[in-house]
Enzyme design. Sequence first.
Site, PDB file in Angstrom:
ATOM      1  N   LYS A  11       0.843  -1.210   0.000  1.00 16.75           N
ATOM      2  CA  LYS A  11       0.000   0.000   0.000  1.00 16.75           C
ATOM      3  C   LYS A  11       0.872   1.251   0.000  1.00 16.75           C
ATOM      4  O   LYS A  11       2.047   1.214   0.403  1.00 16.75           O
ATOM      5  CB  LYS A  11      -0.938   0.032   1.206  1.00 16.75           C
ATOM      6  CG  LYS A  11      -0.263   0.104   2.599  1.00 16.75           C
ATOM      7  CD  LYS A  11       0.063   1.512   3.092  1.00 16.75           C
ATOM      8  CE  LYS A  11       0.761   1.508   4.449  1.00 16.75           C
ATOM      9  NZ  LYS A  11       1.520   2.679   4.794  1.00 16.75           N
ATOM     10  N   ASP A 137      -2.635  -2.401  10.561  1.00 14.71           N
ATOM     11  CA  ASP A 137      -2.766  -2.287   9.098  1.00 14.71           C
ATOM     12  C   ASP A 137      -3.282  -3.564   8.433  1.00 14.71           C
ATOM     13  O   ASP A 137      -3.601  -3.558   7.242  1.00 14.71           O
ATOM     14  CB  ASP A 137      -1.396  -1.977   8.467  1.00 14.71           C
ATOM     15  CG  ASP A 137      -1.025  -0.512   8.578  1.00 14.71           C
ATOM     16  OD1 ASP A 137      -1.910   0.294   8.937  1.00 14.71           O
ATOM     17  OD2 ASP A 137       0.140  -0.185   8.307  1.00 14.71           O
TER      18      ASP A 137
HETATM   19  P1  ATP Z   1       4.319  -0.130   7.808  1.00 12.83           P
HETATM   20  O1  ATP Z   1       4.089   0.482   6.482  1.00 12.83           O
HETATM   21  O2  ATP Z   1       3.120  -0.939   8.311  1.00 12.83           O
HETATM   22  O3  ATP Z   1       4.912   0.789   8.820  1.00 12.83           O
HETATM   23  P2  ATP Z   1       6.834  -1.123   7.097  1.00 12.83           P
HETATM   24  O4  ATP Z   1       6.858  -1.133   5.622  1.00 12.83           O
HETATM   25  O5  ATP Z   1       7.429   0.066   7.746  1.00 12.83           O
HETATM   26  O6  ATP Z   1       5.373  -1.312   7.595  1.00 12.83           O
HETATM   27  P3  ATP Z   1       7.644  -3.884   7.241  1.00 12.83           P
HETATM   28  O7  ATP Z   1       8.173  -4.038   5.873  1.00 12.83           O
HETATM   29  O8  ATP Z   1       6.349  -4.522   7.550  1.00 12.83           O
HETATM   30  O9  ATP Z   1       7.592  -2.352   7.682  1.00 12.83           O
HETATM   31  O10 ATP Z   1       8.791  -4.426   8.207  1.00 12.83           O
HETATM   32  C1  ATP Z   1       9.012  -3.962   9.498  1.00 12.83           C
HETATM   33  C2  ATP Z   1       9.730  -5.053  10.293  1.00 12.83           C
HETATM   34  O11 ATP Z   1       8.817  -6.131  10.487  1.00 12.83           O
HETATM   35  C3  ATP Z   1      10.931  -5.640   9.577  1.00 12.83           C
HETATM   36  O12 ATP Z   1      12.103  -5.023   9.988  1.00 12.83           O
HETATM   37  C4  ATP Z   1      10.886  -7.126   9.932  1.00 12.83           C
HETATM   38  O13 ATP Z   1      11.848  -7.493  10.891  1.00 12.83           O
HETATM   39  C5  ATP Z   1       9.507  -7.374  10.521  1.00 12.83           C
HETATM   40  N1  ATP Z   1       8.733  -8.360   9.730  1.00 12.83           N
HETATM   41  C6  ATP Z   1       7.994  -9.357  10.234  1.00 12.83           C
HETATM   42  N2  ATP Z   1       7.393 -10.065   9.278  1.00 12.83           N
HETATM   43  C7  ATP Z   1       7.766  -9.518   8.107  1.00 12.83           C
HETATM   44  C8  ATP Z   1       7.477  -9.826   6.746  1.00 12.83           C
HETATM   45  N3  ATP Z   1       6.692 -10.865   6.413  1.00 12.83           N
HETATM   46  N4  ATP Z   1       8.000  -9.037   5.790  1.00 12.83           N
HETATM   47  C9  ATP Z   1       8.775  -7.984   6.147  1.00 12.83           C
HETATM   48  N5  ATP Z   1       9.102  -7.669   7.400  1.00 12.83           N
HETATM   49  C10 ATP Z   1       8.606  -8.417   8.391  1.00 12.83           C
END
Ligand code: ATP
EC number: 2.7.1.148
Length: 290
Positions: A11, A137
């Site tokens: 997203k 989310d």
């Molecule tokens: P948001 O947009 O909800 O803030 P984000 O893009 O900032 O999410 P993610 O890519 O979801 O962050 O990753 C954040 C942390 O979550 C990573 O550093 C990782 O250690 C952990 N994590 C757990 N499961 C997953 C997964 N399936 N894919 C990616 N990261 C994951």
Amino acid sequence: MDSIDVKALAKINIGLDVTGIREDGYHEVRMIMQTVNLFDKLTVKKVKDGTVSMSTNLKFLPVDDDNLCIKAAKLLINEFGIKEGVEISLEKHIPVAAGMAGGSTDGAAILFAVNNLFNLGLSKKDLMDRGVKLGADVPYCIMRGTALAEGIGEILSPLPPMIKCPVLIAKPGISVSTKQVYQSLDARFDSVKHPDIDQLISDIKAQDLKALCSHMGNVLEEVTIPMHPIISDIKQNMMDHGAVGSMMSGSGPTVFGFFEDNKTAKAAKEALTESGMVKQLYLTTLFNNR
Ligand code: ATP
């Protein structure tokens, strides 16, 4: 059926406002969420021995209970007393820790997959109710499309589909700590400029890309950009190469740009590649589930 392939879509936020801080420390938000056709690929296989395991192409990701894929699978397997287990294979393309809900959407896709694999008969609403236990989310990642997210992000109202347009998604080679971004926001909460989310909703309804781009706003840019000025440079680069609008998604550092046509978007992609500022770069489209 012993195995299922699913896509987990990322997203972007077309608007992101933080309207308050709750006593428990959670932030009240008003966000316009939009699914994009940039996705992770997951394969979920039944295994007889009752174990839940996973593997992924990104070696630095956790593959234990810290991964939302494992958490999501166990949530349904435990609730329904399923004796078999699953083996998950995750092919990661969505930038990690980048403001694109990568982990949440993987968790959402696993709930969907396990529901189908074991014929649990759960509706989308049932899956969304369970998804919120994994993260704020996750319900949106199950719902997909264009939506207003309120509360801590879990109260969802569908919006009419966004104007169709190419979108360029660029992530620089830096990491942003979401926790740190929100802490910095808290420290100067009274002085930040809030985007007009209601105006953005009107622009979506009017299918007016130019107006929408002129009203896009993400309150978190005010704290993330001073820490990482490269985000502003990438936005400027997109605008210099014909983007109608460009903004940071979530807490960053991913930047997206909307374009009127594919030719301009492709040229902007080349320019950004040449700039050397980005590590991951995708030209994609907006996902519309209606
Ligand atoms: P948001 O947009 O909800 O803030 P984000 O893009 O900032 O999410 P993610 O890519 O979801 O962050 O990753 C954040 C942390 O979550 C990573 O550093 C990782 O250690 C952990 N994590 C757990 N499961 C997953 C997964 N399936 N894919 C990616 N990261 C994951």
